[in-house]
Design a protein around this motif. Structure first.
Motif, PDB file in Angstrom:
ATOM      1  N   GLU A   1       4.269  22.912  -2.181  1.00  0.00           N
ATOM      2  CA  GLU A   1       4.192  24.257  -1.977  1.00  0.00           C
ATOM      3  C   GLU A   1       5.146  24.919  -0.653  1.00  0.00           C
ATOM      4  N   ASP A   2       4.999  24.150   0.343  1.00  0.00           N
ATOM      5  CA  ASP A   2       5.721  24.460   1.804  1.00  0.00           C
ATOM      6  C   ASP A   2       5.642  23.471   2.688  1.00  0.00           C
ATOM      7  N   ARG A   3       6.082  23.470   3.756  1.00  0.00           N
ATOM      8  CA  ARG A   3       6.613  22.395   4.717  1.00  0.00           C
ATOM      9  C   ARG A   3       5.175  21.826   5.257  1.00  0.00           C
ATOM     10  N   SER A   4       4.151  22.716   5.467  1.00  0.00           N
ATOM     11  CA  SER A   4       2.785  22.248   5.818  1.00  0.00           C
ATOM     12  C   SER A   4       1.992  21.329   4.774  1.00  0.00           C
ATOM     13  N   ALA A   5       2.159  21.636   3.586  1.00  0.00           N
ATOM     14  CA  ALA A   5       1.778  21.127   2.619  1.00  0.00           C
ATOM     15  C   ALA A   5       2.319  19.757   2.396  1.00  0.00           C
ATOM     16  N   LEU A   6       3.557  19.616   2.633  1.00  0.00           N
ATOM     17  CA  LEU A   6       4.273  18.475   2.721  1.00  0.00           C
ATOM     18  C   LEU A   6       3.849  17.627   3.667  1.00  0.00           C
ATOM     19  N   ASP A   7       3.753  18.218   5.045  1.00  0.00           N
ATOM     20  CA  ASP A   7       3.275  17.363   6.205  1.00  0.00           C
ATOM     21  C   ASP A   7       1.930  16.774   5.965  1.00  0.00           C
ATOM     22  N   ALA A   8       0.972  17.252   5.174  1.00  0.00           N
ATOM     23  CA  ALA A   8      -0.097  17.028   4.927  1.00  0.00           C
ATOM     24  C   ALA A   8      -0.043  15.885   3.991  1.00  0.00           C
ATOM     25  N   VAL A   9       0.958  15.883   2.919  1.00  0.00           N
ATOM     26  CA  VAL A   9       0.834  14.741   2.242  1.00  0.00           C
ATOM     27  C   VAL A   9       1.556  13.478   2.579  1.00  0.00           C
ATOM     28  N   LEU A  10       2.579  13.789   3.717  1.00  0.00           N
ATOM     29  CA  LEU A  10       3.378  12.573   4.308  1.00  0.00           C
ATOM     30  C   LEU A  10       2.233  11.972   5.250  1.00  0.00           C
ATOM     31  N   ALA A  11       1.402  12.527   5.929  1.00  0.00           N
ATOM     32  CA  ALA A  11       0.359  11.916   6.692  1.00  0.00           C
ATOM     33  C   ALA A  11      -0.692  10.832   6.013  1.00  0.00           C
ATOM     34  N   GLN A  12      -0.599  10.983   4.686  1.00  0.00           N
ATOM     35  CA  GLN A  12      -1.554  10.125   3.965  1.00  0.00           C
ATOM     36  C   GLN A  12      -0.832   8.839   3.612  1.00  0.00           C
ATOM     37  N   ASP A  13       0.674   8.896   3.846  1.00  0.00           N
ATOM     38  CA  ASP A  13       1.376   7.481   3.702  1.00  0.00           C
ATOM     39  C   ASP A  13       0.713   6.549   4.453  1.00  0.00           C
ATOM     40  N   PRO A  14       0.684   5.217   3.802  1.00  0.00           N
ATOM     41  CA  PRO A  14       0.092   4.125   4.768  1.00  0.00           C
ATOM     42  C   PRO A  14       0.934   3.745   5.658  1.00  0.00           C
ATOM     43  N   PHE A  15       2.272   4.113   5.460  1.00  0.00           N
ATOM     44  CA  PHE A  15       3.106   3.681   6.722  1.00  0.00           C
ATOM     45  C   PHE A  15       2.847   4.577   7.849  1.00  0.00           C
ATOM     46  N   ALA A  16       2.721   5.923   7.691  1.00  0.00           N
ATOM     47  CA  ALA A  16       2.403   6.996   8.602  1.00  0.00           C
ATOM     48  C   ALA A  16       1.075   6.425   9.219  1.00  0.00           C
ATOM     49  N   GLU A  17       0.020   6.300   8.359  1.00  0.00           N
ATOM     50  CA  GLU A  17      -1.368   5.895   9.035  1.00  0.00           C
ATOM     51  C   GLU A  17      -1.250   4.642   9.982  1.00  0.00           C
ATOM     52  N   ALA A  18      -0.333   3.637   9.600  1.00  0.00           N
ATOM     53  CA  ALA A  18      -0.082   2.514  10.490  1.00  0.00           C
ATOM     54  C   ALA A  18       0.780   2.843  11.736  1.00  0.00           C
TER      55      ALA A  18
ATOM     56  N   ALA B   1       0.922  -1.303   0.179  1.00  0.00           N
ATOM     57  CA  ALA B   1       0.061  -0.052   0.030  1.00  0.00           C
ATOM     58  C   ALA B   1       0.925   1.184   0.082  1.00  0.00           C
ATOM     59  N   HIS B   2       1.862   1.135   0.948  1.00  0.00           N
ATOM     60  CA  HIS B   2       3.039   2.307   0.748  1.00  0.00           C
ATOM     61  C   HIS B   2       3.518   2.648  -0.789  1.00  0.00           C
ATOM     62  N   ARG B   3       3.960   1.706  -1.115  1.00  0.00           N
ATOM     63  CA  ARG B   3       4.414   1.609  -2.647  1.00  0.00           C
ATOM     64  C   ARG B   3       3.315   2.199  -3.627  1.00  0.00           C
ATOM     65  N   ALA B   4       2.328   1.774  -3.557  1.00  0.00           N
ATOM     66  CA  ALA B   4       1.089   2.285  -4.395  1.00  0.00           C
ATOM     67  C   ALA B   4       0.805   3.523  -4.416  1.00  0.00           C
ATOM     68  N   TRP B   5       0.853   3.926  -3.183  1.00  0.00           N
ATOM     69  CA  TRP B   5       0.472   5.473  -2.725  1.00  0.00           C
ATOM     70  C   TRP B   5       1.902   6.274  -3.239  1.00  0.00           C
ATOM     71  N   LEU B   6       3.078   5.834  -3.159  1.00  0.00           N
ATOM     72  CA  LEU B   6       4.236   6.416  -3.575  1.00  0.00           C
ATOM     73  C   LEU B   6       4.014   6.537  -5.406  1.00  0.00           C
ATOM     74  N   ALA B   7       3.579   5.650  -5.923  1.00  0.00           N
ATOM     75  CA  ALA B   7       3.406   5.437  -7.199  1.00  0.00           C
ATOM     76  C   ALA B   7       2.423   6.445  -7.664  1.00  0.00           C
ATOM     77  N   GLU B   8       1.510   6.642  -6.926  1.00  0.00           N
ATOM     78  CA  GLU B   8       0.329   7.589  -7.183  1.00  0.00           C
ATOM     79  C   GLU B   8       0.886   9.165  -6.936  1.00  0.00           C
ATOM     80  N   GLN B   9       1.642   9.319  -6.081  1.00  0.00           N
ATOM     81  CA  GLN B   9       2.355  10.551  -5.688  1.00  0.00           C
ATOM     82  C   GLN B   9       3.408  10.978  -6.869  1.00  0.00           C
TER      83      GLN B   9
END
Length: 101
Positions: A60-77, A27-35
Motif C-alpha cells: 500500500e505504501d512505504r510503511s506497509a512495506l517496512d512492516a512486511v520487510l521487518a518480518q523477513d527472517p534475515f531481518a529478524e536475525a 526460512a528466508h526463502r520459505a517466507w518469500l514463497a509465502e509472500q
C-alpha cells in the motif's frame, strides 16, 4: 497499490555472518514463497556474488512495506546491513502485466 524495488545488502565481513546467512536462508526463502503466494512479492533473487539482492514487492505504501520487510527472517536475525526501497512502475513485460491484472 505501489510496486517497490527493494535492494538488500547482506551483513558481511565475517565468516560467521556468511555461515548465519546460510543457516537462515531456508526460512528466508520459505517466507518469500509465502509472500509470493499472497501476491506481495512479485520477484526476488540475489545479485551475482551473493552479497546483495533485488526483491520486487507490492504494498500500500512505504510503511506497509517496512512492516512486511521487518518480518523477513534475515531481518529478524540481523543479517541485512542495509535496505533501499524505491517506488517503481513497471510498464512493459510480465511484471507490468502482473501489476495491472
Amino acid at each position: 497499490m505501489t510496486v517497490f524495488a527493494v535492494e538488500y545488502r547482506y551483513a558481511s565481513g565475517t565468516e560467521s555472518a556468511a555461515s548465519r546467512l546460510d543457516e537462515v536462508r531456508p526460512a528466508h526463502r520459505a517466507w518469500l514463497a509465502e509472500q509470493a503466494e499472497a501476491g506481495t512479492v512479485l520477484a526476488s533473487g540475489p545479485y551475482e556474488g551473493g552479497a546483495s539482492a533485488l526483491l520486487i514487492f507490492r504494498a500500500e505504501d512505504r510503511s506497509a512495506l517496512d512492516a512486511v520487510l521487518a518480518q523477513d527472517p534475515f531481518a529478524e536475525a540481523g543479517l541485512i546491513e542495509s535496505t533501499e526501497a524505491t517506488p517503481w512502475k513497471p510498464i512493459i513485460g510480465r511484471l507490468a502485466d502482473a501489476v495491472t491484472a
